[in-house]
Write an enzyme that holds these catalytic residues in place. Sequence first.
Site, PDB file in Angstrom:
ATOM      1  N   PRO A 197       0.814  -1.220   0.000  1.00 48.38           N
ATOM      2  CG  PRO A 197      -0.977  -1.615   1.438  1.00 48.38           C
ATOM      3  CD  PRO A 197       0.320  -2.206   0.976  1.00 48.38           C
ATOM      4  CB  CYS A 198       1.261   3.676  -2.666  1.00 49.56           C
ATOM      5  SG  CYS A 198      -0.373   4.296  -3.155  1.00 49.56           S
ATOM      6  CD  GLN A 199      -3.165   3.989   0.754  1.00 47.32           C
ATOM      7  OE1 GLN A 199      -2.291   3.128   0.808  1.00 47.32           O
ATOM      8  NE2 GLN A 199      -4.374   3.728   0.319  1.00 47.32           N
TER       9      GLN A 199
ATOM     10  CG  PHE B 209       6.104   5.036   0.094  1.00 44.45           C
ATOM     11  CD1 PHE B 209       7.269   5.130   0.833  1.00 44.45           C
ATOM     12  CD2 PHE B 209       5.567   3.789  -0.129  1.00 44.45           C
ATOM     13  CE1 PHE B 209       7.883   4.006   1.332  1.00 44.45           C
ATOM     14  CE2 PHE B 209       6.173   2.658   0.366  1.00 44.45           C
ATOM     15  CZ  PHE B 209       7.336   2.762   1.104  1.00 44.45           C
TER      16      PHE B 209
ATOM     17  CG  ASN C 258       4.630   1.986  -3.515  1.00 43.86           C
ATOM     18  OD1 ASN C 258       4.062   3.034  -3.243  1.00 43.86           O
ATOM     19  ND2 ASN C 258       4.655   0.944  -2.702  1.00 43.86           N
TER      20      ASN C 258
END
EC number: 2.1.1.37
Length: 360
Positions: free
Chosen positions: A81-83, A85, A120
């Site tokens: 999950p990219c939140q 970054f 990502n």
Amino acid sequence: MRQDKLRLIDLFSGAGGMTLGFTDERFCGGFECVLSVDNDSAAMDTHKAAYAAPGVVGNIETWLESDPDVPQADIVIGGPPCQGFSLLNKNRQGDGRRALWEPYMDVVALSGAKMFVMENVPELLRSGEFDDIAKRAQKMGFSLIYDVVNAADYGAAQTRKRAIVIGWKRGETEAPTLPQQTHSKDGANGLPRWRVVREVIGELPDPEGVEIRDCRPPLNLHFGRSPTEVSLARYRAVPIGGNRFDLQRNAPEITPACWIRKTSGGTDLFGRLWWDRPSVTIRTEFFKPEKGRYLHPEKHRPITHREAARIMGFPDDFPFRGSKVEIARQIGNAVPPPLAAAIAKVALKALSANLMIEAA
């Protein structure tokens, strides 16, 4: 060379846009999914309907703590999950999701994979976590190549920029390359020009109803919303190619006060897509024009679920499962299948070269 397909594990899989690019013959093919893991139950229902592959619904760390029988695989794909970054997350320091690359790499080790692909947000490559990922990969015997790519360069009608990291086991597979562009903005080098919004949604009729429809694709996901009179008036005030600043100029009396106070930034908010350009990045709330440039190029409405899915690159027969909001989340969180296919082709070439040597 063996005739069976290469084995793939999809982590943080969502609905499986990345798996689609690897396994569907219309994109790449050559791979079969032997396991998927995600904590979104609706997305996993979609993944199961699309691939009939074993799936784990839940937290990947909890699953690993149960000492599961991880299947052997040739490649592991997925995007933690990219939140953590993302620049959209202003308080990302200390976000626990930043560390989910660790169980990802654990599965790479347990599966015996010779290659992995991590996708990502671009900020990943500038983060301290990426340094840690590279160190862990090196200890495991992997070399890395990585870059930021634009989905429009690979046939998606969307300028979605993502970081791609490809790791391969030194001495066990041929070194892959980064995927070569299949399209270009200006048609340079003899490549087709970027696909534009008109190409993928231009022939769709006006949407009907406000719910998922019991009919054949593509119209099953081609439904609208129930806007208020104020919302309709706002839509009408935005001209072709316009945005919230045009709304403010044309109808200040119905422009949200917070937009009037904020005189800079947010040029895509309440904006219209352009017929002759790729879309902006499709996110999970594309049905809300206040979240981005998600108004239809000329109709007074936001884009529909079907239009968003086509902009992402999903074929009409992809079997999305869940509610309207759940399907929107699956669409917005996915890797565009055309981009996934370009990555899959370089992975297939590298892994197959090694298999040919073994067969000889």
